[in-house]
Design an enzyme around this catalytic site. Structure first.
Site, short mmCIF file in Angstrom:
data_model
loop_
_atom_site.label_atom_id
_atom_site.label_comp_id
_atom_site.label_asym_id
_atom_site.label_seq_id
_atom_site.Cartn_x
_atom_site.Cartn_y
_atom_site.Cartn_z
N CYS A 220 -0.49 7.89 -11.41
CA CYS A 220 0.50 8.27 -12.20
C CYS A 220 1.91 10.06 -12.26
O CYS A 220 3.35 9.15 -12.15
CB CYS A 220 0.05 9.44 -13.67
N HIS B 294 -13.80 -2.84 3.32
CA HIS B 294 -12.86 -2.72 4.58
C HIS B 294 -13.39 -0.78 3.78
O HIS B 294 -13.51 -0.20 2.65
CB HIS B 294 -11.55 -2.43 3.72
#
Length: 469
Positions: free
Chosen positions: A18, A189
């Site tokens: 945000c 990953h």
């Protein structure tokens, strides 16, 4: 907007969370330049935004709804999780993603706060804008389609609930929903694994659960779209639509269970790719622009629309030539638009600074200092779902993209200064709590895990604090 305007097919956030994303949009500067490292750290309150400049040049300006681009907001949990991401522990920081159906088939206004702000904007158009002698710029910030708080998830809650009503859910075609493919946890990953774990997504999920989360998210998007429709209707009803440019975009995306994650804070398409649609006078209709663009381009575009000289130090480039359907080679005073975009992330739910370069068919993601965490490379043409990291297969491409990335940002240096910033911030926060520290830290969003072995986690923090670089 698609029918009467231009759609950017490859628009990206400059930081998939945000506040840092909004700081980039309002300043026209990349995240490493604003130093908006997490949701707590944005622009200074007196920073001169494009809207401030437009006001100075005679525009009447009006803002409603979520702004979230200055420092000092969001929860304590959010800050502490970002500051402690280098600590050697793994704690679930979010509630498990879930759905919640509310009301009946007549329940339209689910996200009441957003509807109230939409009503304010509509009334402003009908009562104020229509009588103005000067040009106006109106900003409406909606919270949707952001997930809702999950009160069971502790301090300041996580926001892991996808909430809608039957009215909106009926608009979603369940059969069309794609169930994303997941790698096994052991194949992930390492940074993705950390993200999936801290987001409480490593447990078992049935196909039906995943399909529901995605369906509810699409229903929340439909509700958002209805708010946009109200604004466009108000402009049309007042006769202002023909002379108003309308821009619709978002601060980040939503993974909605792609890559075994929800929320954002990731460089995968679901999180870093954003909608960007523009319509209005001079904007080419039914145009789809394939060029890569990003939210820092909003600042110079707004100034261009208002015919205000564009500062030379911006990270972004005006979208006006692309909106007019002009050839790429039409050069701005700053030279041609680059063929790449940059996104970076330094906040919570990810245990390393990450940097994404998108150019042509490639997406390159570098981490930390560039060597302690392996990079990722995706061919988005051959692998649009980003399931196969081909970095080892194409070392020459990796070398070339890494060189380009380093020419834009000295990323090992930035990563290092973020690590130092995190430690400094944490130490001053810890000191400010005095005797209350153990109690406060144990009861943040990670309380369910922390309280099982509080001493272990406090020791891990002490160890991190005692390590010098």
């Amino acid at each position: 907007m698609k029918r009467y305007g231009t759609v950017f097919l490859n628009a990206y956030t400059n930081s998939p969370i945000c506040c840092p994303s909004r700081a980039a949009m309002w300043s026209g500067l990349f995240t490493h330049l604003t130093e908006s490292w997490n949701n707590f750290k944005g622009l200074d309150p007196d920073y001169v935004t494009w809207m401030d400049l437009m006001e100075k040049h005679g525009y009447h300006t009006q803002k409603y709804g979520k702004l979230d681009y200055t420092s000092g907001h969001h929860s304590v949990s959010n800050r502490v999780e970002a500051w402690t991401r280098d600590v050697d522990f793994l704690l679930r920081q979010e509630g498990r993603p879930m759905v919640n159906l509310t009301g009946d088939k007549k329940h339209v206004r689910v996200m009441e706060a957003d509807w109230r702000n939409t009503d304010k904007a509509v009334n402003w158009i009908k009562e104020e804008a229509i009588n103005l002698t000067q040009p106006f710029v109106l900003y409406l910030g909606l919270n949707l389609p952001h997930p809702y708080p999950s009160p069971y998830a502790g301090e300041n809650f996580g926001s892991s609930t996808f909430l809608t009503s039957p009215y909106w859910l009926e608009k979603v075609t369940y059969e069309a929903i794609k169930i994303p493919k997941w790698s096994s946890l052991s194949e992930m990953h390492p940074v993705d694994y950390y993200s999936s774990y801290t987001k409480n997504c490593t447990g078992e999920f049935t196909k039906q659960e995943v399909r529901n989360i995605r369906a509810f998210y699409y229903a929340m998007c439909a509700e958002t779209d209805a708010m946009l429709g109200e604004i466009i209707s108000a402009l049309r009803d007042t006769g202002l639509l023909k002379k108003t440019i309308v821009i619709f975009t978002a601060d980040h995306g939503e993974l909605a269970m792609e890559h075994r994650q929800f929320y954002k804070m990731s460089m995968y398409e679901g999180s870093s790719h954003v909608p960007l649609l523009v319509m209005g006078p001079g904007v080419k209709e039914q145009q789809q622009v394939p060029n890569v663009v990003s939210l820092v381009d909003i600042y110079p575009t707004m100034l261009d629309i208002a015919r205000i000289p564009v500062p030379q130090n911006l990270s972004g480039y005006s979208l006006i030539p692309l909106l007019h359907g002009k050839a790429e080679n039409e050069v701005s005073p700053r030279g041609p638009r680059p063929s790449w975009v940059l996104s970076e992330f330094h906040g919570c739910n990810v245990n390393s600074s990450m940097y994404m370069l998108r150019t042509g068919k490639w997406k390159y993601i570098a981490y930390s200092d560039g060597h302690s965490v392996l990079p990722q490379l995706f061919d988005l043409t051959a692998d649009p779902d980003e399931l196969t990291n081909v970095a080892i297969k194409f070392p020459v491409i990796v070398h070339s993209l890494d060189k380009t990335l380093r020419s834009i940002v000295n990323y090992p240096k930035v990563s290092s200064s973020v690590q130092e910033y995190n430690k400094r911030q944490f130490i001053s926060w810890k000191q400010s709590l005095g005797q209350n520290y153990s109690n406060v830290i144990a009861n943040l969003r990670w309380h369910q895990d922390w309280l099982k072995e509080p001493k272990k986690y406090e020791n891990a923090i002490d160890k991190w604090l005692s390590q010098s670089k």
